[in-house]
Design a protein around this motif. Structure first.
Motif, PDB file in Angstrom:
ATOM      1  N   UNK A  76       0.809  -1.214   0.000  1.00  0.00           N
ATOM      2  CA  UNK A  76       0.000   0.000   0.000  1.00  0.00           C
ATOM      3  C   UNK A  76       0.841   1.264   0.000  1.00  0.00           C
ATOM      4  N   UNK A  77       2.164   1.120   0.135  1.00  0.00           N
ATOM      5  CA  UNK A  77       3.056   2.269   0.180  1.00  0.00           C
ATOM      6  C   UNK A  77       3.891   2.347  -1.102  1.00  0.00           C
ATOM      7  N   UNK A  78       4.523   3.506  -1.309  1.00  0.00           N
ATOM      8  CA  UNK A  78       5.363   3.699  -2.484  1.00  0.00           C
ATOM      9  C   UNK A  78       6.597   2.812  -2.426  1.00  0.00           C
ATOM     10  N   UNK A  79       6.941   2.215  -3.566  1.00  0.00           N
ATOM     11  CA  UNK A  79       8.163   1.426  -3.694  1.00  0.00           C
ATOM     12  C   UNK A  79       8.877   1.870  -4.959  1.00  0.00           C
ATOM     13  N   UNK A  80      10.162   2.196  -4.847  1.00  0.00           N
ATOM     14  CA  UNK A  80      10.913   2.762  -5.962  1.00  0.00           C
ATOM     15  C   UNK A  80      12.211   1.984  -6.160  1.00  0.00           C
ATOM     16  N   UNK A  81      12.564   1.742  -7.417  1.00  0.00           N
ATOM     17  CA  UNK A  81      13.806   1.050  -7.753  1.00  0.00           C
ATOM     18  C   UNK A  81      14.849   2.051  -8.236  1.00  0.00           C
ATOM     19  N   UNK A  82      16.064   1.890  -7.728  1.00  0.00           N
ATOM     20  CA  UNK A  82      17.217   2.714  -8.111  1.00  0.00           C
ATOM     21  C   UNK A  82      18.401   1.775  -8.264  1.00  0.00           C
ATOM     22  N   UNK A  83      19.182   1.914  -9.325  1.00  0.00           N
ATOM     23  CA  UNK A  83      20.263   0.959  -9.515  1.00  0.00           C
ATOM     24  C   UNK A  83      21.566   1.552  -9.989  1.00  0.00           C
ATOM     25  N   UNK A  84      22.682   1.007  -9.455  1.00  0.00           N
ATOM     26  CA  UNK A  84      24.012   1.209 -10.050  1.00  0.00           C
ATOM     27  C   UNK A  84      24.160   0.072 -11.069  1.00  0.00           C
ATOM     28  N   UNK A  85      23.385   0.158 -12.127  1.00  0.00           N
ATOM     29  CA  UNK A  85      23.150  -1.022 -12.958  1.00  0.00           C
ATOM     30  C   UNK A  85      24.360  -1.444 -13.778  1.00  0.00           C
ATOM     31  N   UNK A  86      25.396  -0.626 -13.839  1.00  0.00           N
ATOM     32  CA  UNK A  86      26.593  -1.024 -14.560  1.00  0.00           C
ATOM     33  C   UNK A  86      27.296  -2.207 -13.933  1.00  0.00           C
ATOM     34  N   UNK A 138       5.562  -5.760   6.209  1.00  0.00           N
ATOM     35  CA  UNK A 138       5.495  -6.007   4.771  1.00  0.00           C
ATOM     36  C   UNK A 138       6.777  -5.565   4.081  1.00  0.00           C
ATOM     37  N   UNK A 139       7.332  -4.422   4.481  1.00  0.00           N
ATOM     38  CA  UNK A 139       8.608  -3.979   3.902  1.00  0.00           C
ATOM     39  C   UNK A 139       9.698  -5.007   4.184  1.00  0.00           C
ATOM     40  N   UNK A 140       9.733  -5.525   5.398  1.00  0.00           N
ATOM     41  CA  UNK A 140      10.708  -6.552   5.755  1.00  0.00           C
ATOM     42  C   UNK A 140      10.502  -7.797   4.897  1.00  0.00           C
TER      43      UNK A 140
END
Length: 469
Positions: free
Chosen positions: A371-381, A401-403
């Motif tokens: 029910x909360x915001x979830x965002x993906x961020x990556x050092x994808x290299x 739930x986050x855990x």
């Protein structure tokens, strides 16, 4: 849920406190606010304060403090800037915190050898400010203005790792105080050696559980002749990550490739008044000669275009590059702004780059039930990405739930041949995954190393190794 210790501890003897004062004088604190700061990092873990805090200023003082603590069997926790993310500085067993932030001298710069020796409390920004006129810089950038001692202890990484490596590759030698108060230098300054065990790598990433780093010698790099940056939007996450993967597989020597998903880009736009496309986005940095940077940028642009990349924005001047990267640097605070009073439950994993698209899509799919915001961020290299879950810290159900989501992601990354953490470290927040990642035999070997170097378990007890029943 992750391991939560008791915060009730036996009172420290008055003689021990007096012994600390004899070593550091007035650089000692029992102030509740100071102790609360020492027991907290920049993470979702609660503060677990030590019973007393001290501010040593030399290796000799650290050695004397540890020797005193060993004699009294008191736990010792070292800290730097307090930017750790997995409860590294939490005083799970009480004891004394050694705040090394006042050990901030740059001891010796050897520009001709491209290395420098600093005390553990020197921050990366302070070092790079000192180096500005030399044409050199220290390239490991974890985002936070962390201390080099803390970065070595946690094997820090960051945005530049795809080109310049992590702390593992950039630390040449260390001065370390062991659990009995003795002092060891782990190596020479030679760029390679076949002499004996690799003691430097043993302590890099040991999170203060095997010894306390007091001095660090690191490699330096030349400031590149030319730099260029770009931002590119993609139709979906898979297209963006496929582009990053292909660039690495073809050996294009990019300095940085960062990913932010569409939710993150919308949030950053609102927070910083920017107008980037609300879409999965890659941020690139290219370093080298003028001709080399131009070639790298052209190749990356063509590959992005082949995968549906649009809205390229380029920048070559420092001012323009800084503005271009503003969205990336504003990310953490932008997310927090979406929920006043909220907190970010952050986690990270790292997988082989061929499995990165699969892993990020898994994380995004699992987060749809939140029910909360979830965002993906990556050092994808280098296959490393983070998930940020914006929760109400006082809501038990949201924390649980986050855990759960973070745990599912860690298990999935390990199953793909990856690791439960690419750069956050273990602390006590991720110790529960060690047996799955290394096997029981691997964890047993780590316990043997811990017992050999710290038989009474006084150095940052309760970290890295999972608690035994």
């Amino acid at each position: 849920m992750s391991y939560m210790p008791s915060t009730r501890h036996t009172a420290l003897p008055d003689s021990f406190i007096e012994g600390l004062r004899q070593i550091v004088g007035g650089r000692l604190s029992t102030s509740p606010s100071e102790l609360e700061r020492m027991g907290r990092g920049e993470c979702w873990h609660p503060s677990i304060p030590p019973q007393v805090g001290v501010y040593p200023e030399s290796t000799e003082e650290v050695a004397a403090l540890v020797k005193l603590a060993a004699a009294e069997n008191v736990a010792v926790i070292a800290m730097g800037a307090g930017t750790s993310l997995e409860g590294h500085t939490a005083a799970l067993h009480g004891g004394v915190c050694l705040d090394l932030s006042r050990m901030n001298e740059i001891l010796e710069l050897r520009a001709e050898d491209l290395d420098v020796t600093v005390q553990a409390g020197v921050t990366r920004q302070a070092l790079n400010q000192y180096l500005r006129a030399t044409g050199l810089f220290f390239p490991v950038d974890p985002g936070a203005d962390a201390t080099l001692g803390g970065m070595a202890a946690t094997r820090a990484s960051g945005t530049n790792a795809v080109r310049y490596g992590t702390m593992r590759e950039n630390v040449l030698n260390l001065t370390v105080v062991l659990a009995d108060g003795s002092v060891v230098k782990t190596a020479s300054r030679a760029r390679k050696s076949s002499a004996g065990y690799d003691l430097t790598r043993l302590f890099v990433g040991s999170e203060g559980t095997l010894g306390i780093v007091t001095e660090v010698t690191v490699r330096l790099a030349g400031i590149p002749e030319a730099e260029s940056a770009a931002v590119c939007a993609f139709p979906d996450t898979a297209s963006a990550i496929t582009t990053a993967t292909e660039i690495i597989q073809l050996g294009i020597p990019v300095a940085r490739i960062e990913f932010i998903d569409d939710v993150g880009m919308a949030t950053v736009n609102d927070f910083a008044g920017l107008d980037y496309a609300v879409a999965p986005t890659l941020f690139f940095d290219f370093h080298g000669t003028e001709a080399g940077v131009e070639e790298q940028a052209a190749l990356a642009s063509a590959m992005a275009h082949d995968n549906g990349g649009t809205d390229f924005r380029w920048a070559s001047t420092r001012e323009a590059r800084n503005k271009l990267w503003q969205a990336r640097h504003e990310f953490h605070y932008a997310i927090l702004s979406r929920r006043p009073g909220g907190g970010i439950w952050g986690t990270d994993v790292c997988v082989p780059i061929s499995r990165l698209t699969e892993c990020i899509l898994f994380a995004q799919h699992q987060a749809k039930r939140a029910p909360f915001m979830a965002v993906a961020l990556g050092h994808v290299g280098d296959g490393n990405f983070h998930m940020s879950y914006l929760i109400d810290p006082d809501d038990d159900a949201e924390r649980a739930l986050a855990d759960e989501l973070a745990s599912e992601l860690a298990h999935h990354a390990i199953a793909l041949g990856g690791t439960c953490t690419g750069e956050h470290g273990v602390g006590y927040g991720k110790s529960r995954y060690l047996a799955e990642e290394f096997g029981d035999t691997g964890v047993a070997l780590m316990r043997k190393l811990k017992r050999a170097l710290d038989p009474n378990d006084i150095l940052n007890p309760g970290k890295i190794l999972p608690p035994q029943s």
